[in-house]
Scaffold this motif. Structure first.
Motif, mmCIF file in Angstrom:
data_model
loop_
_atom_site.group_PDB
_atom_site.id
_atom_site.type_symbol
_atom_site.label_atom_id
_atom_site.label_comp_id
_atom_site.label_asym_id
_atom_site.label_seq_id
_atom_site.Cartn_x
_atom_site.Cartn_y
_atom_site.Cartn_z
ATOM 1 N N SER A 154 0.830 -1.208 0.000
ATOM 2 C CA SER A 154 0.000 0.000 0.000
ATOM 3 C C SER A 154 0.859 1.251 0.000
ATOM 4 O O SER A 154 0.488 2.277 -0.590
ATOM 5 N N VAL A 155 2.024 1.167 0.641
ATOM 6 C CA VAL A 155 2.970 2.297 0.630
ATOM 7 C C VAL A 155 3.552 2.493 -0.766
ATOM 8 O O VAL A 155 3.611 3.613 -1.289
ATOM 9 N N ILE A 156 3.975 1.381 -1.373
ATOM 10 C CA ILE A 156 4.538 1.448 -2.731
ATOM 11 C C ILE A 156 3.510 2.017 -3.704
ATOM 12 O O ILE A 156 3.813 2.904 -4.511
ATOM 13 N N TYR A 157 2.270 1.518 -3.618
ATOM 14 C CA TYR A 157 1.216 1.984 -4.526
ATOM 15 C C TYR A 157 0.877 3.452 -4.286
ATOM 16 O O TYR A 157 0.576 4.200 -5.229
ATOM 17 N N SER A 158 0.910 3.868 -3.028
ATOM 18 C CA SER A 158 0.649 5.276 -2.726
ATOM 19 C C SER A 158 1.743 6.167 -3.308
ATOM 20 O O SER A 158 1.464 7.241 -3.854
ATOM 21 N N LEU A 159 2.976 5.700 -3.226
ATOM 22 C CA LEU A 159 4.108 6.491 -3.714
ATOM 23 C C LEU A 159 4.167 6.539 -5.245
ATOM 24 O O LEU A 159 4.558 7.563 -5.819
ATOM 25 N N ASP A 160 3.786 5.440 -5.902
ATOM 26 C CA ASP A 160 3.911 5.441 -7.372
ATOM 27 C C ASP A 160 2.629 5.888 -8.077
ATOM 28 O O ASP A 160 2.535 5.850 -9.302
ATOM 29 N N GLY A 161 1.615 6.293 -7.295
ATOM 30 C CA GLY A 161 0.421 6.887 -7.891
ATOM 31 C C GLY A 161 -0.718 5.941 -8.125
ATOM 32 O O GLY A 161 -1.787 6.354 -8.589
ATOM 33 N N ARG A 162 -0.577 4.657 -7.778
ATOM 34 C CA ARG A 162 -1.655 3.697 -8.005
ATOM 35 C C ARG A 162 -2.614 3.581 -6.834
ATOM 36 O O ARG A 162 -3.736 3.106 -6.994
ATOM 37 N N GLY A 163 -2.147 3.987 -5.639
ATOM 38 C CA GLY A 163 -2.960 3.782 -4.447
ATOM 39 C C GLY A 163 -3.377 5.065 -3.774
ATOM 40 O O GLY A 163 -3.065 6.169 -4.229
ATOM 41 N N HIS A 164 -4.085 4.896 -2.657
ATOM 42 C CA HIS A 164 -4.585 6.032 -1.896
ATOM 43 C C HIS A 164 -3.548 6.482 -0.873
ATOM 44 O O HIS A 164 -2.680 5.710 -0.460
ATOM 45 N N PRO A 165 -3.640 7.705 -0.420
ATOM 46 C CA PRO A 165 -2.734 8.184 0.638
ATOM 47 C C PRO A 165 -2.905 7.342 1.905
ATOM 48 O O PRO A 165 -4.010 6.912 2.237
ATOM 49 N N THR A 166 -1.814 7.106 2.597
ATOM 50 C CA THR A 166 -1.845 6.336 3.834
ATOM 51 C C THR A 166 -0.733 6.807 4.757
ATOM 52 O O THR A 166 0.374 7.116 4.299
ATOM 53 N N SER A 167 -1.017 6.833 6.049
ATOM 54 C CA SER A 167 -0.001 7.231 7.026
ATOM 55 C C SER A 167 1.098 6.194 7.148
ATOM 56 O O SER A 167 2.126 6.441 7.779
ATOM 57 N N LEU A 168 0.889 5.031 6.528
ATOM 58 C CA LEU A 168 1.928 3.997 6.536
ATOM 59 C C LEU A 168 3.185 4.459 5.805
ATOM 60 O O LEU A 168 4.275 3.945 6.072
ATOM 61 N N VAL A 169 3.045 5.390 4.872
ATOM 62 C CA VAL A 169 4.235 5.905 4.170
ATOM 63 C C VAL A 169 5.216 6.464 5.185
ATOM 64 O O VAL A 169 6.397 6.077 5.221
#
Length: 347
Positions: A154-169
């Protein structure tokens, strides 16, 4: 001495004849498949030595070793010998010891979610069956490894634009010592991925399983993505349990169901969807029984049974009072190990 190893840790305890806890020790993974022979033996010796030091006991004072470890008997004997212990050794399967500790009984259905996952059952007639346990490539659904893996994805997807923002980043980058402020999001994603690949094939599994703690932390702080990952894990464990019950007859009603493994320490956030999903899928009477003892006491109980001694209420009460000590010491180990892992990742 009672020894129990999972996918991420090994725990050793020293008990006297009255089941009083004298010493506690913890080490790394002793799974010879995922950790390798050398690391597995070292983990056993590490946990044994820590328990001996804690109890101020000489290795030759140990008269019986009851163990449940994810390694061959030959490798276990090598580890026991390396710790300078010359005692009678009794080895038991992880599934048997987990069930014995959870129920303090010899029958029931156990949903195990630690580093890996499986469902195990034993009938009143002694018949057994296991579902799952196929490892991180083909299985481990609902496990700590899977929770950590989904969190990192979910962090990878959030960073590369495929996923939703998450505090896990922020949580995982901080945990792994990755500075994501002065670089592109894709650069950060690549660095996180490379850290996992650098630890493959032996050390990545425990690393990802420990990320389940970060997912749980973010979920409790309100992160929607993290909460969904935890809830999905509980639901998947219920689906595995329901599939198991369709194929296995325990021989009693209601069917006793319990749970074991570090992932369940997340608490109601995982337990509630497990209960809800199970109620949707299972149409026979059952009862969910809270785990009675920590798994490390399972080998000790089975040794008692081997000697023909009953698991009476007094014995269970004596062991139960040590549970908080085991949980607290394991929590401290996880924290210290994460700090050490962070330094390793940075270097």
């Amino acid at each position: 001495m009672s020894i129990e190893s999972g996918g991420s840790k090994t725990i050793s305890v020293i008990l006297n004849e009255d089941a009083e806890l004298l010493g506690f020790g913890i080490g790394g993974s002793a799974n010879e498949v995922f950790a390798g022979h050398e690391i597995a033996v070292h983990s056993i010796v590490e946990s044994i030595q820590a328990a001996l030091d804690d109890a101020s006991v000489h290795p030759r004072q140990i008269t019986i070793v009851a163990a449940s470890v994810l390694m061959s008997r030959e490798l276990l004997n090598k580890a026991i010998s390396a710790a300078d212990i010359a005692a009678e050794v009794h080895a038991y399967e992880e599934k048997e010891t987990s069930l014995a500790a959870s129920f303090c009984s010899d029958h029931g259905v156990l949903a195990s979610s630690g580093t890996g996952s499986f469902i195990y059952g034993r009938s009143i007639h002694g018949k057994t069956m296991v579902l799952g346990g196929f490892g991180s490539i083909l299985g481990d659904e609902g496990s700590g490894y899977e929770i950590g893996l989904q969190g990192l994805k979910s962090v990878i997807y959030s960073l590369d634009g495929r996923g939703h923002p998450t505090s896990l980043v922020e949580e995982i980058c901080k945990k792994w010592g990755v500075d994501y402020r002065d670089r592109t999001k894709l650069q950060t994603a690549w660095e996180l991925a490379e850290k996992v690949h650098d630890l493959y094939p032996y050390r990545h599994r425990g690393l990802l399983a420990r990320l389940s703690l970060s997912v749980a932390k973010s979920a409790k702080e309100g992160d929607i993505i993290s909460r969904q990952i935890i809830q999905n894990a509980g639901g998947v464990m219920a689906e595995l349990t329901a599939a198991f019950l369709k194929q296995f007859e325990v021989g009693v009603r209601p069917i006793p169901i319990s749970y074991s493994g570090g992932s369940w320490n997340i608490g109601e956030m995982m337990l509630e969807p497990f209960r809800q999903r199970l109620a949707q899928l299972v149409d026979v009477p059952y009862v969910i029984v809270p785990q009675k003892l920590q798994p490390v006491f399972g080998p000790f109980l089975l040794w008692f049974k081997h000697r023909g001694m009953p698991w009476n209420d007094m014995l269970i009460r004596r062991l139960k009072k040590h549970d908080k000590t085991i949980i607290a010491q394991y929590g401290k180990y996880l924290y210290d190990h994460q700090e050490a892992g962070r330094k390793t990742i940075r270097s």
